[in-house]
Design an enzyme around this catalytic site. Structure first.
Site, PDB file in Angstrom:
ATOM      1  N   ASP A 285       0.869  -1.174   0.000  1.00  0.00           N
ATOM      2  CA  ASP A 285       0.000   0.000   0.000  1.00  0.00           C
ATOM      3  C   ASP A 285       0.911   1.230   0.000  1.00  0.00           C
ATOM      4  OD1 ASP A 285      -2.170   1.676  -0.021  1.00  0.00           O
ATOM      5  OD2 ASP A 285      -3.220   0.718   1.636  1.00  0.00           O
TER       6      ASP A 285
HETATM    7  C1  NOJ Z   1      -4.022   3.932   0.124  1.00  0.00           C
HETATM    8  C2  NOJ Z   1      -5.217   3.067   0.307  1.00  0.00           C
HETATM    9  O1  NOJ Z   1      -5.122   2.368   1.524  1.00  0.00           O
HETATM   10  C3  NOJ Z   1      -5.425   2.074  -0.827  1.00  0.00           C
HETATM   11  O2  NOJ Z   1      -6.671   1.463  -0.652  1.00  0.00           O
HETATM   12  C4  NOJ Z   1      -5.324   2.741  -2.165  1.00  0.00           C
HETATM   13  O3  NOJ Z   1      -5.526   1.786  -3.173  1.00  0.00           O
HETATM   14  C5  NOJ Z   1      -3.972   3.398  -2.272  1.00  0.00           C
HETATM   15  N1  NOJ Z   1      -3.815   4.403  -1.236  1.00  0.00           N
HETATM   16  C6  NOJ Z   1      -3.737   4.029  -3.640  1.00  0.00           C
HETATM   17  O4  NOJ Z   1      -4.493   5.160  -3.789  1.00  0.00           O
END
Ligand code: NOJ
Length: 759
Positions: A285
């Protein structure tokens, strides 16, 4: 002929932009990638494990200014937050200037629609319509693919049992069995049969794993749970997505048993790959590799990189850790060349499967963007999905509205488009959305009914909250009238009307990522408005927009009707109107329990009995002094304009052995005055087992249409598979003995029958 040829060429160029192709793929994926890997330098390999955001959209704390240089130098193999044919082409052109012309992969958070927005996932789940959920993923993929995208960061399948956590909006709710079915429908919808054409994209199941277990519902917080809870509940939907062939997995921010998921070898290699057989790649993430320093398991970025890659984390989202440290780690032999190659191979395979080596511009087409985005068909699907997601929570004979009633349409969300497409509607264009006011007034002119509107309140009057939300695109405003004046205006409008429709709730920024709340009621200034409206004595229909279960005890006790509409997407206004006027008989059922108060959280239907189950006559039993144990609205709950009566539960045989099935049936009669759809739910319970089992577990459902006056016999087949669980040695099996099967209209209101399991 000449003109035709020129036109054909222009058209071909416009559609594919395939003027500069990389090496043609060899006969098989394996031999093609073997050859490519031999040609790649270490820097080029590391580039394939590096994902940066573009500066087009922001979904996290940092932007890498130099990302374009990284692409041209082969140091970045994938980009997210970049879309449109023109922009993705521009970036892909840069990748085509690199030595090996390895195409870029474009990812994005296409969560509940790309341009045509569907209800937030928690809302859509309440439709219990798996086929429609698959179709909405298909449409999202088609629009995203037409906009240059290859890869969506969806489905989010985290099991959620704490409505304080803002991200419950992105999930399908509290139940693993239902969550698994939805996860698979979504994967099928996005990816098709696993060989995506240019109208399908790769899916990414997230957040692996257990992210929904964040303590106290505070985002990014610690998760601490037993292996049993993991395997029986939280891991189930991720596994289902893997079984459905999901191409990629995103690691979660949280730790698991003390080790961050992003650097957790047990999770990413032993479980995911060795046990579950996952073959695709794992992406971190947003900066979650870097964040392992804050978790306190390593001291610096280089160690973070080694921990992550050695654990099985293939691609670094936005952290630049692999980019900055991996080469040295390889030289120092802290990461082996074989480990690096294995990760690079997985990423290259994804690009190969998408067909990007054959044509890096396969997803770049202005023509498809124009033809496939915001089509009439997508609008219709979004409308259907929105109205099927609506859950009728209360109805004291006020709904459906009569065509000739005059309506006071009140509330800060009644004439609002921005909020109703919800959070994570990333590329969604709220200006295309239909507000409740537009829909009601539009229909009013057709029907000749009178709709009077007053805003009545701001979404919130809390300046600190407003500022926090506005810092990240909230666009919340304070009306020029003060709160008292707004309320007076609303009361005047209410007094001239037969019925009040109050559209209240959260702004979309009050749920979603980094949007936890400690109190989960309607914002307090809106409650003041609602109380004033109720005090007029007019019947009040509360239409809610929100991204999480709310605490609604006062509302349940005082308003005439409550309609939960979530954030319904592009067609929300039309969907709400069609339910309010009975053009559509509501059929949604909650997939997440609504508590009476925050003090009951976590609260979910599949709880255990405990050694001292609640007994009002016994002080020393499991209960609260101030409220009942029961939720305000249980899992599976939702009303209809008609009434369904359940009777005659029966079973075709009383025992069930290792093989074969039993069929449990029930009669459901529509004894009200409307045709309607009912979600008939089937649960099980094993009351005595070597390991304590939940009071109920969902094992089946059928959503069926029953005409008024008709009775349908609904049957479910069960085998011992449905009764298996992890025993004390974590062995997956069933145990002999009596078990219960329940069928009913929600998790609390069921008919019961006993059967015997034999070994
Ligand atoms: C953080 C989030 O937790 C995740 O769900 C998302 O896909 C990513 N950022 C990318 O934007």
């Amino acid at each position: 002929m000449k003109i035709f040829l020129v036109a054909f060429l222009i058209c071909t160029l416009q559609i594919t932009y395939s003027q500069s192709k990389p090496v043609a793929p060899a006969s098989t994926m394996k031999s093609f990638i073997d050859d490519l890997l031999k040609k790649m330098t270490i820097d080029e390999k590391i580039g394939q494990l590096t994902l940066f955001t573009s500066d087009m959209a922001v979904t996290g704390p940092t932007v890498r200014e130099e990302y374009k240089k990284d692409i041209t130098s082969g140091r970045c193999g994938s980009i997210f937050n970049a879309y449109t044919p023109a922009f993705t082409k521009q970036l892909q052109d840069m990748a085509m200037q690199t030595r090996l012309k390895i195409p870029l992969l474009f990812g994005y958070d296409v969560i509940h629609g790309h341009k045509t927005i569907f209800p937030i996932p928690l809302g859509e789940a309440c439709s219990w319509d798996l086929a429609a959920m698959e179709r909405s993923a298909q449409i999202a993929a088609k629009e995203a693919a037409a906009d240059g995208l290859h890869w969506t960061y969806s489905p989010m399948v985290d099991i959620v049992r704490d409505p304080r956590w803002g991200r419950v909006a992105e999930s399908s709710g509290e139940d693993p069995w239902l969550g698994a079915k939805i996860a698979q429908a979504k994967v099928r919808g996005y990816q098709g049969n696993g060989k995506p054409n240019n109208e399908q994209v790769l899916a990414c199941v997230k957040h692996f794993a257990l992210y929904g277990g964040a303590e106290a519902g505070r985002d990014y917080n610690t998760v601490d749970m037993s292996r049993r809870a993991m395997f029986e509940t939280y891991l189930v939907p991720y596994k289902a997505a893997i079984d459905a062939g999901v191409a990629t997995v995103m690691s979660s921010f949280n730790e698991i048993d003390g080790i961050p998921a992003t650097g957790n070898k047990w999770l990413l290699t032993d479980l995911l790959r060795k046990q579950w057989g996952f073959k695709g790649f794992v992406v971190s993430d947003y900066t979650s590799i870097n964040e392992m320093i804050n978790h306190g398991v390593i001291t610096n970025e280089s160690e973070a990189g080694a921990l992550a890659l050695n654990a099985g984390l293939d691609m670094d989202m936005q952290g630049a850790i692999y980019s900055n440290h991996l080469k040295k780690l390889i030289a120092e032999k802290k990461v082996s060349m074989a480990t690096l190659d294995a990760s690079v191979r997985r990423v290259l395979e994804a690009k190969y499967i998408l067909g990007l080596f054959q044509d890096p511009y396969k997803y770049v087409s202005e023509q498809r963007a124009q033809m496939n985005i915001f089509t009439a068909e997508h609008n219709t699907e979004s409308f259907e999905a929105a109205r099927r997601s609506i859950v009728l929570l209360k109805n004291d004979k006020v709904l459906p509205l009569h065509n000739n009633s005059s309506v006071a349409l009140i509330g800060p969300l009644a004439d609002n488009k921005k909020e109703l497409i919800g959070n994570w509607s990333a590329a969604g264009d709220y200006k295309r959305a239909v507000s409740v006011r537009d829909a009601m007034v539009g229909s009013g002119s057709v029907r000749g009914i009178k709709v009077r509107y007053a805003k009545g309140a701001n979404i919130t009057d809390d300046p600190v909250l407003m500022q926090k939300l506005n810092n990240y695109g909230g666009e919340l405003t304070k009306d020029s009238l003060n709160p008292q004046q707004l309320i007076e205006q609303a009361i005047a409008v209410a007094q001239q009307s037969d019925v009040v429709v109050a559209v209240l709730g959260e702004s979309q920024g009050m749920s979603g990522e980094a949007a936890s709340r400690s109190e989960i009621g309607i914002p307090s200034n809106q409650q003041v408005l609602l109380k004033a409206l109720v005090a007029t004595g007019k019947p009040v229909v509360l239409v809610l927009m929100n991204g999480r279960p709310l605490t609604l005890q006062w509302e349940q006790d005082n308003v005439a009707a409550i309609v939960e509409t979530w954030f319904g997407g592009t067609q929300a206004g039309n969907a709400i109107r069609s339910v309010l006027y009975g053009e559509y008989n509501p059929s949604g059922k909650l997939t997440m329990t609504f508590p009476r108060s925050v003090g009951q959280i976590p609260i979910y239907y599949s709880a255990k009995n405990t050694g001292r189950p609640m007994d009002l006559n016994n002080k020393y039993s499991s209960k609260y002094l101030d409220i009942p144990n029961t939720p305000l609205y249980p899992f599976g709950y939702g009303l209809s304009y008609t009434t369904f009566q359940y009777s005659d539960i029966s079973v075709d045989k009383n025992t069930l052995g290792k093989t074969g099935t039993v069929t449990v049936s029930v009669s459901v009669s529509n004894n009200g005055s409307y045709d309607g759809e009912e979600v008939v739910q089937m649960y099980i319970r094993d009351p005595v087992a070597s390991v304590a089992r939940p009071l109920k577990q969902l094992r089946g459902f059928k959503k069926i249409n029953i005409s008024k006056g008709a009775t349908e016999k609904i049957s479910f087949n069960l085998s011992v598979e449905d009764f298996k669980f992890y025993d004390k040695d974590m062995k997956w099996d069933y145990e002999a003995g009596d078990v219960f099967v329940y069928i009913g209209t929600n998790s609390s209101d069921v008919k019961e029958i006993k059967i015997r399991l034999v070994k």
